[in-house]
Scaffold this active site. Sequence first.
Site, PDB file in Angstrom:
ATOM      1  N   TYR A   1      -4.047   7.911  -3.934  1.00  0.00           N
ATOM      2  CA  TYR A   1      -2.976   7.787  -2.942  1.00  0.00           C
ATOM      3  C   TYR A   1      -1.730   7.176  -3.612  1.00  0.00           C
ATOM      4  O   TYR A   1      -1.835   6.222  -4.383  1.00  0.00           O
ATOM      5  CB  TYR A   1      -3.482   6.886  -1.814  1.00  0.00           C
ATOM      6  CG  TYR A   1      -2.442   6.624  -0.759  1.00  0.00           C
ATOM      7  CD1 TYR A   1      -2.062   7.641   0.109  1.00  0.00           C
ATOM      8  CD2 TYR A   1      -1.833   5.391  -0.637  1.00  0.00           C
ATOM      9  CE1 TYR A   1      -1.092   7.409   1.069  1.00  0.00           C
ATOM     10  CE2 TYR A   1      -0.868   5.161   0.322  1.00  0.00           C
ATOM     11  CZ  TYR A   1      -0.502   6.182   1.171  1.00  0.00           C
ATOM     12  OH  TYR A   1       0.461   5.952   2.115  1.00  0.00           O
TER      13      TYR A   1
ATOM     14  N   ARG B   1      -5.614 -16.508  11.621  1.00  0.00           N
ATOM     15  CA  ARG B   1      -5.604 -15.899  10.280  1.00  0.00           C
ATOM     16  C   ARG B   1      -7.012 -15.961   9.696  1.00  0.00           C
ATOM     17  O   ARG B   1      -7.501 -15.016   9.101  1.00  0.00           O
ATOM     18  CB  ARG B   1      -4.588 -16.597   9.362  1.00  0.00           C
ATOM     19  CG  ARG B   1      -4.746 -16.165   7.897  1.00  0.00           C
ATOM     20  CD  ARG B   1      -3.537 -16.419   7.009  1.00  0.00           C
ATOM     21  NE  ARG B   1      -2.839 -17.656   7.275  1.00  0.00           N
ATOM     22  CZ  ARG B   1      -3.290 -18.885   7.001  1.00  0.00           C
ATOM     23  NH1 ARG B   1      -4.475 -19.051   6.438  1.00  0.00           N
ATOM     24  NH2 ARG B   1      -2.576 -19.944   7.299  1.00  0.00           N
TER      25      ARG B   1
ATOM     26  N   ASP C   1     -12.390   4.292  -2.022  1.00  0.00           N
ATOM     27  CA  ASP C   1     -11.472   4.533  -0.901  1.00  0.00           C
ATOM     28  C   ASP C   1     -12.066   5.695  -0.102  1.00  0.00           C
ATOM     29  O   ASP C   1     -12.075   6.838  -0.545  1.00  0.00           O
ATOM     30  CB  ASP C   1     -10.073   4.874  -1.444  1.00  0.00           C
ATOM     31  CG  ASP C   1      -9.045   5.057  -0.331  1.00  0.00           C
ATOM     32  OD1 ASP C   1      -9.436   5.447   0.785  1.00  0.00           O
ATOM     33  OD2 ASP C   1      -7.843   4.822  -0.584  1.00  0.00           O
TER      34      ASP C   1
ATOM     35  N   LYS D   1      -5.540   6.292   9.516  1.00  0.00           N
ATOM     36  CA  LYS D   1      -5.830   7.723   9.505  1.00  0.00           C
ATOM     37  C   LYS D   1      -6.958   8.036  10.490  1.00  0.00           C
ATOM     38  O   LYS D   1      -6.774   7.851  11.662  1.00  0.00           O
ATOM     39  CB  LYS D   1      -6.148   8.163   8.076  1.00  0.00           C
ATOM     40  CG  LYS D   1      -5.197   7.573   7.012  1.00  0.00           C
ATOM     41  CD  LYS D   1      -3.780   8.091   7.094  1.00  0.00           C
ATOM     42  CE  LYS D   1      -2.779   7.321   6.231  1.00  0.00           C
ATOM     43  NZ  LYS D   1      -3.125   7.198   4.817  1.00  0.00           N
TER      44      LYS D   1
HETATM   45  C1  LIG Z   1      -2.741   6.224   3.787  1.00  0.00           C
HETATM   46  C2  LIG Z   1      -3.685   5.917   2.717  1.00  0.00           C
HETATM   47  C3  LIG Z   1      -3.726   4.636   2.122  1.00  0.00           C
HETATM   48  C4  LIG Z   1      -2.764   3.535   2.509  1.00  0.00           C
HETATM   49  O1  LIG Z   1      -2.997   3.100   3.820  1.00  0.00           O
HETATM   50  P1  LIG Z   1      -1.862   2.512   4.794  1.00  0.00           P
HETATM   51  O2  LIG Z   1      -2.624   2.239   6.035  1.00  0.00           O
HETATM   52  O3  LIG Z   1      -0.820   3.574   4.947  1.00  0.00           O
HETATM   53  O4  LIG Z   1      -1.330   1.286   4.148  1.00  0.00           O
HETATM   54  C5  LIG Z   1      -4.673   4.400   1.143  1.00  0.00           C
HETATM   55  N1  LIG Z   1      -5.525   5.372   0.745  1.00  0.00           N
HETATM   56  C6  LIG Z   1      -5.505   6.608   1.273  1.00  0.00           C
HETATM   57  C7  LIG Z   1      -6.473   7.622   0.791  1.00  0.00           C
HETATM   58  C8  LIG Z   1      -4.583   6.929   2.277  1.00  0.00           C
HETATM   59  O5  LIG Z   1      -4.558   8.163   2.787  1.00  0.00           O
END
Ligand SMILES: *Cc1c(COP(=O)(O)O)cnc(C)c1O
Length: 377
Positions: A98, A46, A170, A195
């Site tokens: 998001y 961890r 982000d 993604k």
């Molecule tokens: C999918 C997404 C998230 C969340 O991520 P997860 O891996 O699904 O928890 C946060 N920000 C954006 C822009 C996203 O497309």
Amino acid sequence: MRAKTKMIHGGITTDEQTGAVSVPIYQTSTYKQEQVGKHKGYEYSRTGNPTRHALETVIRDLENGTAGFAFGSGMAAITSIMMLFDSDDHVIITDDVYGGTYRLMTSVLNRFKLDHTYVDTSYPEKVEAAITDRTKAILVETPTNPLLKITDIKAMAEIAKKHNLKLIVDNTFATPYWQQPIDLGADIVLHSASKYIGGHSDVVAGLAVVNSEQLAEDLHFIQNSVGGVLGPQDSWLLMRGIKTLAIRMEAMEANTKKIVSFLQDHDKVSTIYYPGIKSHKGHDIATSQASGYGGMVSFDVGSAEQAEKVLERAKYFTLAESLGAVESLISLPAQMTHASIPRERRLELGITDGLVRISVGIEDSEDLIEDLKQALQ
Ligand SMILES: *Cc1c(COP(=O)(O)O)cnc(C)c1O
């Protein structure tokens, strides 16, 4: 080292023990200590794991930061970053963030009295107007989902500096291949690595990079305390994904440009949202702060009924949530990713019932265009 080379030679590229050119999957929870307190830098996974560490190092290098962190999901990354703040602190957030971030702030962290205000961050003056004496951070997403709205990262960094706030970006949609927010003044960059960074629809993960030793220490303390870490197997999958990030992004964008010009000529398609189009509201800022426009496009086909037909007929565009993978995906934001937002609010934001979102993959562009052509008929 330039970005493309960093994806291959950044971070930790070989295993010191064996010379393996692919960092091994250290599937271990604990580490043998020679004496009490005497170890090789790892005590418990961890706190630290060599495979995760290699991933954390390469994302640090790609985002030009001080330290990188890997989490079990993008949401775990965002949650851990928010744990840097205290109750009664206030955070300004891009209004069409998001959906998971919206839910986290509105239905979970609100219970711990972490306050927030949603602002259209594409207007810097609106951000400045929302600052209170309790504001500690600005969280922006750029480009956003599904309307690909652009926020000026440099302008946000200036406001953050002036008011002593942390700027958090982000960077999921742009990836560090196109956009490096820390170079533009951000303090923390985060990704849903599920993604583009993973890129193959086979792993859920989150990454964060910070720009100072203090933030590195603070976020490591949170990561180790809260424990939402990424496992070694998934860390390895992300490193494998990163090796082809540059060529995937190039291929996706080349396909996207052709698809956008096909959509522009199509009489059943009205508004098209893509930062690469000159008339797109954030086009000039996107051009100045990112070296590519990405592979996400949204377009209006007029009605929910027509949109549903397009989604049903598409063959190569898989009907699914998520984005950023080698396979093209298609979705209907009003009924899928943004269904939890009341219709009135959705329409205010511009998310109409007939809005179709595509995530362009790396298939042959001719096949993708033929597929959209038959689906739109
Ligand atoms: C999918 C997404 C998230 C969340 O991520 P997860 O891996 O699904 O928890 C946060 N920000 C954006 C822009 C996203 O497309």
